[in-house]
Write a protein that holds these residues in place. Sequence first.
Motif, short mmCIF file in Angstrom:
data_model
loop_
_atom_site.label_atom_id
_atom_site.label_comp_id
_atom_site.label_asym_id
_atom_site.label_seq_id
_atom_site.Cartn_x
_atom_site.Cartn_y
_atom_site.Cartn_z
N UNK A 152 0.86 -1.28 -0.05
CA UNK A 152 -0.15 -0.04 0.02
C UNK A 152 0.97 1.28 0.03
N UNK A 153 0.59 2.42 -0.86
CA UNK A 153 1.30 3.50 -0.80
C UNK A 153 0.68 4.68 -0.86
N UNK A 154 -0.78 4.68 -0.75
CA UNK A 154 -1.36 5.95 -0.94
C UNK A 154 -1.15 6.96 0.60
N UNK A 155 -1.01 6.28 1.51
CA UNK A 155 -0.81 6.93 3.15
C UNK A 155 -0.31 6.20 4.00
N UNK A 156 -0.20 6.67 4.90
CA UNK A 156 0.19 6.32 6.34
C UNK A 156 -0.88 6.71 7.41
N UNK A 157 -1.21 6.01 8.41
CA UNK A 157 -1.96 6.10 9.49
C UNK A 157 -0.98 6.41 10.80
N UNK A 158 -1.13 7.59 10.98
CA UNK A 158 -0.20 8.02 12.31
C UNK A 158 -1.18 8.56 13.36
N UNK A 159 -1.01 7.85 14.71
CA UNK A 159 -1.84 8.29 15.74
C UNK A 159 -2.06 9.70 16.02
N UNK A 160 -1.15 10.42 16.07
CA UNK A 160 -1.41 11.95 16.12
C UNK A 160 -2.08 12.67 15.08
N UNK A 161 -2.20 11.93 14.06
CA UNK A 161 -3.41 12.52 13.06
C UNK A 161 -4.72 12.06 13.40
N UNK A 162 -4.93 11.24 14.21
CA UNK A 162 -6.33 10.74 14.64
C UNK A 162 -7.30 11.67 15.45
N UNK A 163 -8.57 11.66 15.24
CA UNK A 163 -9.25 12.64 16.02
C UNK A 163 -9.51 11.91 17.13
N UNK A 164 -10.02 12.21 18.53
CA UNK A 164 -10.14 11.52 19.79
C UNK A 164 -11.68 10.89 19.49
N UNK A 165 -12.75 11.41 18.84
CA UNK A 165 -13.67 10.85 18.62
C UNK A 165 -13.91 9.97 17.38
N UNK A 166 -14.11 8.54 17.69
CA UNK A 166 -14.00 7.54 16.43
C UNK A 166 -14.94 7.95 15.51
N UNK A 167 -16.26 8.49 16.00
CA UNK A 167 -17.31 8.59 15.00
C UNK A 167 -17.11 9.88 14.27
N UNK A 168 -16.34 10.94 14.62
CA UNK A 168 -15.98 11.94 13.87
C UNK A 168 -14.99 11.73 12.65
N UNK A 169 -13.93 10.64 13.25
CA UNK A 169 -12.88 10.18 12.51
C UNK A 169 -13.58 9.35 11.28
N UNK A 170 -14.33 8.60 11.70
CA UNK A 170 -15.13 7.73 10.66
C UNK A 170 -15.93 8.55 9.44
N UNK A 171 -16.24 9.51 10.06
CA UNK A 171 -17.38 10.67 8.95
C UNK A 171 -16.15 11.28 8.18
N UNK A 172 -15.30 11.78 8.64
CA UNK A 172 -14.06 12.48 7.93
C UNK A 172 -13.46 11.70 6.85
N UNK A 173 -13.29 10.22 6.99
CA UNK A 173 -12.78 9.41 6.12
C UNK A 173 -13.94 8.95 5.13
N UNK A 174 -15.29 8.92 5.52
CA UNK A 174 -16.42 8.49 4.69
C UNK A 174 -16.51 9.58 3.97
N UNK A 175 -16.36 10.77 4.26
CA UNK A 175 -16.55 12.02 3.33
C UNK A 175 -15.30 12.49 2.39
#
Length: 128
Positions: A33-56
């Motif tokens: 996989x080469x598109x991006x990385x997942x870095x904990x410091x980039x994640x939101x505290x609210x998992x629902x808000x994070x999901x919505x960001x990715x979904x959108x």
Amino acid sequence: MTTTDGVTKPSKLIFAPGENPSDGYQPSQAAQFKVGTLVRSDLMDDPFAQFHKWFSDPALQGTVPETVTLSTAELPSGRVSSRMVYLKELDDNGWVIYSNWGTSRKSKDVESNPHASLCFWWKPLERQ
């Protein structure tokens, strides 16, 4: 592998070769996989808000991001079952899918075991 009828068949029926060897990968390696990385410091505290960001994410335009694999396990056997369903809502209580809860196998699984798993695969984002 040679079978009893003398026909030579490949030992692997399915093989997902790696990237182009000119990219530095060996043919026996799976694609990376080469598109991006997942870095904990980039994640939101609210998992629902994070999901919505990715979904959108605009990269999902033209796809069906609400397609999700629902996995359940029937008790007491523990037999796991997975099927594709559609996400219909996300609210403060979590993810909502619509299904035939009156007669479906998944309803029987959830009746015996309320734990389930959702897995979204968003290929353009190389994220699940």
